[in-house]
Design a protein around this motif. Structure first.
Motif, PDB file in Angstrom:
ATOM      1  N   VAL A  21      41.396  36.480  43.021  1.00 48.21           N
ATOM      2  CA  VAL A  21      42.537  35.846  43.677  1.00 48.21           C
ATOM      3  C   VAL A  21      43.384  36.890  44.397  1.00 48.21           C
ATOM      4  N   LEU A  22      43.538  38.069  43.810  1.00 53.56           N
ATOM      5  CA  LEU A  22      44.289  39.141  44.464  1.00 53.56           C
ATOM      6  C   LEU A  22      43.689  39.446  45.835  1.00 53.56           C
ATOM      7  N   GLN A  23      42.364  39.532  45.864  1.00 55.71           N
ATOM      8  CA  GLN A  23      41.688  39.829  47.127  1.00 55.71           C
ATOM      9  C   GLN A  23      41.874  38.695  48.134  1.00 55.71           C
ATOM     10  N   GLN A  24      41.798  37.456  47.660  1.00 58.79           N
ATOM     11  CA  GLN A  24      41.909  36.306  48.563  1.00 58.79           C
ATOM     12  C   GLN A  24      43.324  36.102  49.085  1.00 58.79           C
ATOM     13  N   GLU A  25      44.320  36.368  48.234  1.00 64.68           N
ATOM     14  CA  GLU A  25      45.708  36.045  48.566  1.00 64.68           C
ATOM     15  C   GLU A  25      46.573  37.282  48.813  1.00 64.68           C
ATOM     16  N   ILE A  26      45.952  38.415  49.131  1.00 59.93           N
ATOM     17  CA  ILE A  26      46.718  39.651  49.226  1.00 59.93           C
ATOM     18  C   ILE A  26      47.780  39.600  50.323  1.00 59.93           C
ATOM     19  N   GLU A  27      47.521  38.881  51.392  1.00 65.17           N
ATOM     20  CA  GLU A  27      48.513  38.815  52.463  1.00 65.17           C
ATOM     21  C   GLU A  27      49.827  38.241  51.951  1.00 65.17           C
ATOM     22  N   ALA A  28      49.745  37.219  51.106  1.00 65.96           N
ATOM     23  CA  ALA A  28      50.961  36.626  50.549  1.00 65.96           C
ATOM     24  C   ALA A  28      51.518  37.451  49.394  1.00 65.96           C
ATOM     25  N   ILE A  29      50.631  37.936  48.508  1.00 64.81           N
ATOM     26  CA  ILE A  29      51.098  38.693  47.345  1.00 64.81           C
ATOM     27  C   ILE A  29      51.751  39.998  47.774  1.00 64.81           C
ATOM     28  N   ALA A  30      51.254  40.588  48.850  1.00 57.82           N
ATOM     29  CA  ALA A  30      51.802  41.862  49.316  1.00 57.82           C
ATOM     30  C   ALA A  30      53.218  41.732  49.853  1.00 57.82           C
ATOM     31  N   GLN A  31      53.688  40.507  50.053  1.00 59.36           N
ATOM     32  CA  GLN A  31      55.064  40.301  50.526  1.00 59.36           C
ATOM     33  C   GLN A  31      56.076  40.386  49.389  1.00 59.36           C
ATOM     34  N   VAL A  32      55.565  40.330  48.137  1.00 56.79           N
ATOM     35  CA  VAL A  32      56.447  40.336  46.973  1.00 56.79           C
ATOM     36  C   VAL A  32      56.690  41.777  46.519  1.00 56.79           C
ATOM     37  N   GLN A  33      57.944  42.130  46.276  1.00 52.26           N
ATOM     38  CA  GLN A  33      58.287  43.441  45.720  1.00 52.26           C
ATOM     39  C   GLN A  33      58.367  43.315  44.207  1.00 52.26           C
ATOM     40  N   PHE A  34      57.369  43.870  43.515  1.00 51.51           N
ATOM     41  CA  PHE A  34      57.326  43.807  42.055  1.00 51.51           C
ATOM     42  C   PHE A  34      58.023  45.021  41.458  1.00 51.51           C
ATOM     43  N   HIS A  35      58.520  44.846  40.238  1.00 49.59           N
ATOM     44  CA  HIS A  35      59.048  45.994  39.508  1.00 49.59           C
ATOM     45  C   HIS A  35      57.899  46.853  38.986  1.00 49.59           C
ATOM     46  N   THR A  36      56.880  46.185  38.407  1.00 45.44           N
ATOM     47  CA  THR A  36      55.736  46.897  37.832  1.00 45.44           C
ATOM     48  C   THR A  36      54.445  46.162  38.179  1.00 45.44           C
ATOM     49  N   ALA A  37      53.443  46.912  38.593  1.00 43.74           N
ATOM     50  CA  ALA A  37      52.103  46.359  38.821  1.00 43.74           C
ATOM     51  C   ALA A  37      51.145  47.025  37.844  1.00 43.74           C
ATOM     52  N   VAL A  38      50.390  46.207  37.112  1.00 40.25           N
ATOM     53  CA  VAL A  38      49.458  46.714  36.104  1.00 40.25           C
ATOM     54  C   VAL A  38      48.045  46.249  36.445  1.00 40.25           C
ATOM     55  N   LEU A  39      47.114  47.175  36.524  1.00 39.47           N
ATOM     56  CA  LEU A  39      45.701  46.834  36.694  1.00 39.47           C
ATOM     57  C   LEU A  39      44.996  47.021  35.359  1.00 39.47           C
ATOM     58  N   ASP A  40      44.510  45.934  34.789  1.00 39.48           N
ATOM     59  CA  ASP A  40      43.679  46.045  33.594  1.00 39.48           C
ATOM     60  C   ASP A  40      42.230  46.201  34.042  1.00 39.48           C
ATOM     61  N   GLU A  41      41.417  46.891  33.209  1.00 43.09           N
ATOM     62  CA  GLU A  41      40.032  47.186  33.605  1.00 43.09           C
ATOM     63  C   GLU A  41      40.028  47.754  35.023  1.00 43.09           C
ATOM     64  N   ALA A  42      40.807  48.824  35.222  1.00 40.60           N
ATOM     65  CA  ALA A  42      41.045  49.355  36.566  1.00 40.60           C
ATOM     66  C   ALA A  42      39.804  49.950  37.214  1.00 40.60           C
ATOM     67  N   GLN A  43      38.715  50.115  36.456  1.00 43.25           N
ATOM     68  CA  GLN A  43      37.481  50.566  37.093  1.00 43.25           C
ATOM     69  C   GLN A  43      36.984  49.540  38.106  1.00 43.25           C
ATOM     70  N   ALA A  44      37.597  48.369  38.108  1.00 41.51           N
ATOM     71  CA  ALA A  44      37.243  47.347  39.102  1.00 41.51           C
ATOM     72  C   ALA A  44      37.550  47.812  40.521  1.00 41.51           C
ATOM     73  N   ILE A  45      38.449  48.797  40.677  1.00 40.87           N
ATOM     74  CA  ILE A  45      38.762  49.299  42.020  1.00 40.87           C
ATOM     75  C   ILE A  45      38.220  50.714  42.219  1.00 40.87           C
ATOM     76  N   LYS A  46      37.187  51.095  41.463  1.00 39.68           N
ATOM     77  CA  LYS A  46      36.674  52.462  41.543  1.00 39.68           C
ATOM     78  C   LYS A  46      36.080  52.783  42.907  1.00 39.68           C
ATOM     79  N   ASN A  47      35.634  51.771  43.628  1.00 42.14           N
ATOM     80  CA  ASN A  47      35.094  51.982  44.976  1.00 42.14           C
ATOM     81  C   ASN A  47      36.193  51.689  45.990  1.00 42.14           C
ATOM     82  N   ALA A  48      36.761  52.737  46.557  1.00 38.82           N
ATOM     83  CA  ALA A  48      37.931  52.588  47.426  1.00 38.82           C
ATOM     84  C   ALA A  48      37.643  51.822  48.704  1.00 38.82           C
ATOM     85  N   SER A  49      36.390  51.695  49.084  1.00 43.63           N
ATOM     86  CA  SER A  49      36.045  51.026  50.339  1.00 43.63           C
ATOM     87  C   SER A  49      35.929  49.513  50.194  1.00 43.63           C
ATOM     88  N   THR A  50      35.997  48.990  48.963  1.00 41.63           N
ATOM     89  CA  THR A  50      35.847  47.554  48.761  1.00 41.63           C
ATOM     90  C   THR A  50      37.131  46.815  49.098  1.00 41.63           C
TER      91      THR A  50
END
Length: 389
Positions: A21-50
Protein backbone atom coordinates in the motif's frame (compact mmCIF):
# COMPACT_ATOMS: atom_id res chain seq x y z
CA UNK A 1 -11.34 4.66 2.57
CA UNK A 2 -7.60 5.40 2.26
CA UNK A 3 -8.14 8.97 1.11
CA UNK A 4 -10.36 9.70 4.12
CA UNK A 5 -7.94 8.05 6.56
CA UNK A 6 -5.05 10.16 5.33
CA UNK A 7 -7.14 13.32 5.35
CA UNK A 8 -8.28 12.82 8.94
CA UNK A 9 -4.87 11.90 10.40
CA UNK A 10 -4.00 14.12 13.34
CA UNK A 11 -1.60 14.46 16.28
CA UNK A 12 -1.37 11.24 18.27
CA UNK A 13 -2.68 9.05 15.42
CA UNK A 14 -0.88 5.91 14.26
CA UNK A 15 -0.99 4.82 10.62
CA UNK A 16 -0.24 1.13 9.99
CA UNK A 17 0.50 0.37 6.35
CA UNK A 18 1.82 -2.55 4.32
CA UNK A 19 4.74 -2.04 1.96
CA UNK A 20 2.43 -2.76 -0.96
CA UNK A 21 0.00 0.00 0.00
CA UNK A 22 2.90 2.37 0.72
CA UNK A 23 4.14 1.85 -2.81
CA UNK A 24 0.67 2.30 -4.33
CA UNK A 25 -0.33 5.35 -2.29
CA UNK A 26 3.02 7.09 -1.82
CA UNK A 27 1.91 10.24 -3.63
CA UNK A 28 -0.76 10.83 -0.99
CA UNK A 29 1.17 9.46 2.00
CA UNK A 30 4.18 11.62 1.16
CA UNK A 31 2.03 14.71 1.74
CA UNK A 32 1.72 13.85 5.44
CA UNK A 33 4.37 15.12 7.88
CA UNK A 34 4.85 12.34 10.44
CA UNK A 35 6.60 12.65 13.77
CA UNK A 36 8.10 9.15 13.46
CA UNK A 37 8.32 6.67 10.59
CA UNK A 38 9.13 3.04 11.43
CA UNK A 39 10.00 0.33 8.91
CA UNK A 40 9.57 -3.17 10.27
CA UNK A 41 11.40 -5.96 8.41
CA UNK A 42 13.39 -3.14 6.79
CA UNK A 43 15.29 -5.56 4.56
CA UNK A 44 12.22 -5.12 2.36
CA UNK A 45 13.90 -1.95 1.02
CA UNK A 46 17.40 -3.44 0.68
CA UNK A 47 17.31 -2.87 -3.09
CA UNK A 48 17.39 0.91 -3.49
CA UNK A 49 16.29 0.77 -7.13
CA UNK A 50 12.90 -0.81 -6.37
CA UNK A 51 9.66 1.18 -6.26
CA UNK A 52 9.17 0.00 -2.67
CA UNK A 53 12.48 1.50 -1.52
CA UNK A 54 11.92 4.70 -3.47
CA UNK A 55 8.51 5.09 -1.83
CA UNK A 56 10.05 4.69 1.63
CA UNK A 57 12.64 7.35 0.81
CA UNK A 58 9.84 9.82 0.09
CA UNK A 59 8.25 9.57 3.53
CA UNK A 60 8.40 12.80 5.55
CA UNK A 61 9.20 12.26 9.23
CA UNK A 62 11.11 13.99 12.01
CA UNK A 63 12.43 10.67 13.26
CA UNK A 64 13.11 7.45 11.35
CA UNK A 65 13.62 3.93 12.63
CA UNK A 66 14.39 0.75 10.67
CA UNK A 67 14.03 -2.67 12.31
CA UNK A 68 15.67 -5.68 10.68
CA UNK A 69 17.37 -8.91 11.62
CA UNK A 70 19.39 -8.88 8.40
CA UNK A 71 20.78 -5.39 7.64
CA UNK A 72 23.26 -6.97 5.23
CA UNK A 73 22.35 -10.20 3.47
CA UNK A 74 24.52 -10.24 0.37
CA UNK A 75 26.39 -6.98 -0.22
CA UNK A 76 27.01 -3.55 1.28
CA UNK A 77 24.60 -1.81 -1.10
CA UNK A 78 21.78 -3.19 1.06
CA UNK A 79 23.14 -1.37 4.09
CA UNK A 80 23.27 1.88 2.07
CA UNK A 81 19.60 1.55 1.13
CA UNK A 82 18.40 1.08 4.72
CA UNK A 83 20.60 3.87 6.07
CA UNK A 84 19.50 6.14 3.24
CA UNK A 85 16.02 5.89 4.74
CA UNK A 86 17.17 6.29 8.34
CA UNK A 87 19.65 9.12 7.74
CA UNK A 88 19.54 10.44 4.16
CA UNK A 89 22.90 11.74 2.99
CA UNK A 90 24.99 10.08 5.70
CA UNK A 91 26.71 7.78 3.22
CA UNK A 92 26.42 10.07 0.19
CA UNK A 93 24.72 9.05 -3.01
CA UNK A 94 24.50 5.40 -4.01
CA UNK A 95 27.13 5.96 -6.70
CA UNK A 96 29.46 7.72 -4.24
CA UNK A 97 28.98 4.89 -1.75
CA UNK A 98 29.93 2.33 -4.40
CA UNK A 99 33.11 4.22 -5.26
CA UNK A 100 34.09 5.16 -1.73
CA UNK A 101 33.27 1.97 0.14
CA UNK A 102 31.85 -0.98 -1.79
CA UNK A 103 34.63 -1.34 -4.36
CA UNK A 104 37.56 -0.77 -1.96
CA UNK A 105 36.09 -3.05 0.71
CA UNK A 106 34.60 -5.88 -1.34
CA UNK A 107 37.00 -5.88 -4.28
CA UNK A 108 40.28 -4.66 -2.77
CA UNK A 109 39.62 -5.73 0.83
CA UNK A 110 40.69 -2.32 2.10
CA UNK A 111 40.59 -2.66 5.89
CA UNK A 112 41.10 1.03 6.54
CA UNK A 113 38.07 1.91 4.40
CA UNK A 114 36.03 -0.80 6.14
CA UNK A 115 36.93 0.67 9.53
CA UNK A 116 35.93 4.14 8.29
CA UNK A 117 32.53 2.82 7.20
CA UNK A 118 32.08 1.13 10.54
CA UNK A 119 32.81 4.37 12.39
CA UNK A 120 30.27 6.18 10.22
CA UNK A 121 27.39 3.77 10.77
CA UNK A 122 27.98 2.60 14.36
CA UNK A 123 26.38 5.67 16.05
CA UNK A 124 23.14 4.98 14.17
CA UNK A 125 22.85 1.26 14.85
CA UNK A 126 21.59 -0.42 18.00
CA UNK A 127 22.61 -4.02 17.49
CA UNK A 128 20.98 -6.49 19.82
CA UNK A 129 21.67 -10.16 19.23
CA UNK A 130 19.05 -12.78 19.88
CA UNK A 131 21.22 -14.33 22.59
CA UNK A 132 21.21 -11.05 24.48
CA UNK A 133 17.48 -10.43 24.60
CA UNK A 134 15.80 -13.83 24.49
CA UNK A 135 17.34 -15.68 27.39
CA UNK A 136 14.15 -17.67 27.94
CA UNK A 137 14.25 -19.43 24.57
CA UNK A 138 14.83 -23.19 24.64
CA UNK A 139 17.94 -24.76 23.14
CA UNK A 140 18.35 -24.98 19.38
CA UNK A 141 20.26 -27.82 17.72
CA UNK A 142 21.38 -27.82 14.08
CA UNK A 143 21.92 -31.15 12.34
CA UNK A 144 23.43 -31.54 8.89
CA UNK A 145 22.16 -34.74 7.28
CA UNK A 146 24.30 -35.74 4.30
CA UNK A 147 22.40 -37.92 1.86
CA UNK A 148 24.35 -40.52 -0.11
CA UNK A 149 23.34 -40.34 -3.82
CA UNK A 150 22.66 -43.45 -5.83
CA UNK A 151 25.16 -44.54 -8.48
CA UNK A 152 22.82 -43.17 -11.16
CA UNK A 153 22.55 -39.81 -9.45
CA UNK A 154 26.32 -39.61 -8.97
CA UNK A 155 26.94 -40.33 -12.66
CA UNK A 156 24.33 -37.78 -13.72
CA UNK A 157 25.79 -35.14 -11.45
CA UNK A 158 29.35 -35.73 -12.71
CA UNK A 159 28.19 -35.44 -16.34
CA UNK A 160 26.27 -32.24 -15.59
CA UNK A 161 29.30 -30.74 -13.87
CA UNK A 162 31.51 -31.38 -16.89
CA UNK A 163 28.94 -30.05 -19.36
CA UNK A 164 28.40 -26.94 -17.25
CA UNK A 165 32.10 -26.07 -17.22
CA UNK A 166 32.25 -26.48 -20.98
CA UNK A 167 29.24 -24.24 -21.58
CA UNK A 168 30.63 -21.51 -19.34
CA UNK A 169 34.02 -21.70 -21.06
CA UNK A 170 32.36 -21.13 -24.45
CA UNK A 171 31.14 -17.66 -23.36
CA UNK A 172 33.91 -15.18 -24.28
CA UNK A 173 32.27 -12.13 -22.66
CA UNK A 174 32.76 -11.95 -18.85
CA UNK A 175 29.23 -10.68 -18.28
CA UNK A 176 27.68 -13.44 -20.39
CA UNK A 177 29.90 -16.06 -18.79
CA UNK A 178 28.75 -14.98 -15.32
CA UNK A 179 25.09 -15.19 -16.31
CA UNK A 180 25.68 -18.62 -17.84
CA UNK A 181 27.53 -19.69 -14.71
CA UNK A 182 24.64 -18.80 -12.44
CA UNK A 183 22.24 -20.65 -14.73
CA UNK A 184 24.43 -23.77 -14.53
CA UNK A 185 24.74 -23.49 -10.76
CA UNK A 186 20.97 -23.26 -10.45
CA UNK A 187 20.55 -26.36 -12.61
CA UNK A 188 22.99 -28.33 -10.48
CA UNK A 189 21.31 -27.21 -7.26
CA UNK A 190 17.99 -28.45 -8.60
CA UNK A 191 19.53 -31.77 -9.68
CA UNK A 192 20.84 -32.26 -6.15
CA UNK A 193 17.25 -32.06 -4.91
CA UNK A 194 15.70 -34.36 -7.50
CA UNK A 195 17.02 -35.35 -10.94
CA UNK A 196 13.49 -35.10 -12.37
CA UNK A 197 13.66 -31.31 -11.87
CA UNK A 198 16.26 -31.11 -14.66
CA UNK A 199 15.51 -34.21 -16.76
CA UNK A 200 12.15 -34.62 -18.44
CA UNK A 201 12.56 -38.35 -19.10
CA UNK A 202 14.59 -41.17 -17.61
CA UNK A 203 15.56 -39.35 -14.44
CA UNK A 204 16.75 -41.53 -11.54
CA UNK A 205 14.77 -41.39 -8.34
CA UNK A 206 15.67 -38.83 -5.69
CA UNK A 207 17.69 -40.14 -2.75
CA UNK A 208 16.96 -36.90 -0.92
CA UNK A 209 13.21 -37.48 -1.15
CA UNK A 210 13.70 -40.99 0.22
CA UNK A 211 15.77 -39.64 3.13
CA UNK A 212 13.10 -37.01 3.75
CA UNK A 213 10.38 -39.67 3.91
CA UNK A 214 12.37 -41.63 6.48
CA UNK A 215 12.94 -38.50 8.57
CA UNK A 216 9.25 -37.56 8.45
CA UNK A 217 8.21 -41.04 9.54
CA UNK A 218 10.64 -40.91 12.47
CA UNK A 219 9.35 -37.49 13.57
CA UNK A 220 5.72 -38.61 13.37
CA UNK A 221 6.44 -41.78 15.34
CA UNK A 222 7.82 -39.60 18.12
CA UNK A 223 5.01 -37.04 18.11
CA UNK A 224 6.90 -34.13 16.56
CA UNK A 225 5.68 -31.53 14.06
CA UNK A 226 7.92 -29.78 11.56
CA UNK A 227 8.29 -26.83 9.22
CA UNK A 228 9.69 -27.85 5.82
CA UNK A 229 11.44 -25.24 3.66
CA UNK A 230 12.64 -25.32 0.07
CA UNK A 231 13.50 -22.55 -2.36
CA UNK A 232 12.06 -24.56 -5.26
CA UNK A 233 8.27 -24.66 -5.51
CA UNK A 234 8.33 -27.54 -8.00
CA UNK A 235 10.42 -29.56 -5.56
CA UNK A 236 7.79 -28.90 -2.91
CA UNK A 237 5.27 -30.30 -5.40
CA UNK A 238 7.24 -33.56 -5.46
CA UNK A 239 7.30 -33.53 -1.66
CA UNK A 240 3.54 -33.01 -1.53
CA UNK A 241 2.99 -36.00 -3.80
CA UNK A 242 5.11 -38.20 -1.52
CA UNK A 243 3.29 -36.99 1.60
CA UNK A 244 -0.09 -37.59 -0.02
CA UNK A 245 0.98 -41.16 -0.80
CA UNK A 246 2.11 -41.61 2.82
CA UNK A 247 -1.16 -40.20 4.15
CA UNK A 248 0.59 -37.34 5.98
CA UNK A 249 -1.51 -34.24 6.69
CA UNK A 250 0.18 -30.90 6.04
CA UNK A 251 -0.31 -27.19 5.42
CA UNK A 252 1.21 -25.45 2.41
CA UNK A 253 2.39 -21.93 1.60
CA UNK A 254 4.30 -20.38 -1.30
CA UNK A 255 4.65 -16.98 -2.93
CA UNK A 256 1.38 -17.34 -4.84
CA UNK A 257 -0.68 -17.79 -1.66
CA UNK A 258 -3.03 -14.88 -0.96
CA UNK A 259 -2.77 -13.08 2.42
CA UNK A 260 -6.06 -14.69 3.49
CA UNK A 261 -4.87 -18.17 2.56
CA UNK A 262 -1.54 -17.50 4.26
CA UNK A 263 -3.25 -16.48 7.50
CA UNK A 264 -5.67 -19.43 7.38
CA UNK A 265 -2.85 -21.94 6.88
CA UNK A 266 -0.87 -20.50 9.79
CA UNK A 267 -3.88 -20.54 12.11
CA UNK A 268 -4.75 -24.10 11.12
CA UNK A 269 -1.22 -25.35 11.79
CA UNK A 270 -1.07 -23.59 15.15
CA UNK A 271 -4.37 -25.31 16.06
CA UNK A 272 -2.78 -28.67 15.38
CA UNK A 273 -4.03 -29.36 11.85
CA UNK A 274 -1.24 -31.11 9.97
CA UNK A 275 2.01 -32.76 11.00
CA UNK A 276 4.05 -30.66 8.57
CA UNK A 277 3.98 -27.14 7.15
CA UNK A 278 5.56 -26.93 3.68
CA UNK A 279 6.78 -23.41 2.92
CA UNK A 280 8.77 -21.90 0.08
CA UNK A 281 11.80 -20.19 1.56
CA UNK A 282 11.09 -16.71 0.25
CA UNK A 283 7.41 -16.82 1.20
CA UNK A 284 8.07 -17.95 4.77
CA UNK A 285 11.35 -16.31 5.68
CA UNK A 286 9.73 -13.77 7.97
CA UNK A 287 6.39 -12.58 9.35
CA UNK A 288 5.19 -15.99 10.53
CA UNK A 289 4.77 -17.34 14.06
CA UNK A 290 4.80 -21.14 13.94
CA UNK A 291 5.76 -22.24 17.42
CA UNK A 292 3.53 -25.32 17.14
CA UNK A 293 6.49 -26.95 15.36
CA UNK A 294 9.57 -28.09 17.25
CA UNK A 295 11.47 -29.30 14.17
CA UNK A 296 12.59 -27.42 11.04
CA UNK A 297 13.74 -29.16 7.85
CA UNK A 298 15.66 -27.27 5.16
CA UNK A 299 15.49 -29.43 2.05
CA UNK A 300 18.15 -27.42 0.20
CA UNK A 301 20.68 -24.75 1.24
CA UNK A 302 20.24 -21.12 0.24
CA UNK A 303 23.27 -19.00 -0.74
CA UNK A 304 22.91 -16.81 2.31
CA UNK A 305 22.56 -18.42 5.73
CA UNK A 306 20.76 -15.34 7.07
CA UNK A 307 17.73 -16.29 4.97
CA UNK A 308 17.75 -19.81 6.40
CA UNK A 309 18.14 -18.46 9.92
CA UNK A 310 15.14 -16.17 9.45
CA UNK A 311 13.10 -19.14 8.29
CA UNK A 312 14.22 -21.34 11.19
CA UNK A 313 13.21 -18.60 13.60
CA UNK A 314 9.57 -19.09 12.63
CA UNK A 315 9.68 -21.93 15.18
CA UNK A 316 12.52 -20.80 17.47
CA UNK A 317 11.00 -17.60 18.78
CA UNK A 318 9.08 -16.12 21.72
CA UNK A 319 6.31 -18.53 22.67
CA UNK A 320 8.33 -21.67 21.93
CA UNK A 321 8.60 -23.87 25.02
CA UNK A 322 10.30 -26.96 23.57
CA UNK A 323 13.85 -27.46 22.28
CA UNK A 324 14.00 -26.88 18.52
CA UNK A 325 15.93 -29.14 16.16
CA UNK A 326 16.88 -27.96 12.68
CA UNK A 327 17.79 -30.43 9.94
CA UNK A 328 19.69 -29.43 6.80
CA UNK A 329 19.51 -32.08 4.07
CA UNK A 330 22.55 -31.98 1.76
CA UNK A 331 23.31 -34.19 -1.21
CA UNK A 332 26.75 -35.61 -0.53
CA UNK A 333 29.39 -34.77 -3.14
CA UNK A 334 27.22 -32.04 -4.69
CA UNK A 335 27.23 -28.27 -4.96
CA UNK A 336 25.12 -28.18 -1.81
CA UNK A 337 28.09 -29.11 0.36
CA UNK A 338 30.12 -26.29 -1.17
CA UNK A 339 27.35 -23.79 -0.56
CA UNK A 340 27.32 -24.80 3.09
CA UNK A 341 31.09 -24.28 3.23
CA UNK A 342 30.58 -20.73 1.93
CA UNK A 343 28.06 -19.94 4.67
CA UNK A 344 30.77 -18.96 7.14
CA UNK A 345 32.07 -16.15 4.93
CA UNK A 346 28.54 -14.94 4.20
CA UNK A 347 27.73 -14.80 7.91
CA UNK A 348 30.82 -12.69 8.43
CA UNK A 349 29.74 -10.05 5.91
CA UNK A 350 27.23 -8.45 8.28
CA UNK A 351 29.22 -9.19 11.43
CA UNK A 352 32.44 -7.74 10.10
CA UNK A 353 31.08 -4.46 8.77
CA UNK A 354 29.21 -3.90 12.02
CA UNK A 355 32.03 -5.12 14.23
CA UNK A 356 35.14 -5.06 12.03
CA UNK A 357 36.04 -5.26 8.36
CA UNK A 358 33.99 -6.82 5.55
CA UNK A 359 34.75 -9.85 3.41
CA UNK A 360 34.54 -9.81 -0.36
CA UNK A 361 31.51 -11.29 -2.17
CA UNK A 362 31.78 -14.29 -4.44
CA UNK A 363 34.36 -13.85 -7.19
CA UNK A 364 34.21 -15.61 -10.56
CA UNK A 365 36.88 -18.15 -9.63
CA UNK A 366 34.96 -19.05 -6.46
CA UNK A 367 31.80 -19.62 -8.47
CA UNK A 368 33.66 -21.72 -11.04
CA UNK A 369 35.03 -23.87 -8.23
CA UNK A 370 31.45 -24.70 -7.27
CA UNK A 371 31.06 -26.47 -10.62
CA UNK A 372 33.92 -28.84 -9.88
CA UNK A 373 32.78 -32.25 -8.73
CA UNK A 374 33.21 -32.58 -4.99
CA UNK A 375 35.20 -35.52 -3.65
CA UNK A 376 33.23 -36.32 -0.54
CA UNK A 377 33.28 -39.62 1.35
CA UNK A 378 30.89 -42.18 -0.11
CA UNK A 379 29.20 -43.01 3.17
CA UNK A 380 26.20 -41.12 4.45
CA UNK A 381 26.88 -39.10 7.56
CA UNK A 382 25.25 -36.60 9.82
CA UNK A 383 26.62 -34.13 12.31
CA UNK A 384 24.87 -32.09 14.96
CA UNK A 385 25.99 -28.83 16.49
CA UNK A 386 24.04 -27.49 19.48
CA UNK A 387 24.04 -23.71 19.17
CA UNK A 388 22.29 -23.14 22.50
CA UNK A 389 20.53 -19.83 22.92
Amino acid sequence: DRERVLRELGPGDLLVCSYGVLQQEIEAIAQVQFHTAVLDEAQAIKNASTLRAKAAFELKADQRIALTGTPVENHLGELWSILNFVNPGLLGSEREFQQRFVRPIQRDRDRARAQLLRRLVTPFILRRKKSEVLDDLPEKTVITLRVEPSAEERALYAAMSEEARERVARNPQPGQARIQLFAELMRMRRAACAPSLVLADGAPSSSKLTAFEELVQELRDNGHRALVFSQFVDFLSLVRARLDAMGVAYQYLDGSSTPAKRSAAVDAFQRGEGDLFLISLKAGGFGLNLTAADYVIHLDPWWNPAVEDQASDRAHRIGQTRPVTIYRLLMQGSIEEKILALHASKRELADDILEGESRAPFEMDQLLELLAEAHAPRTAASSSVPVGR
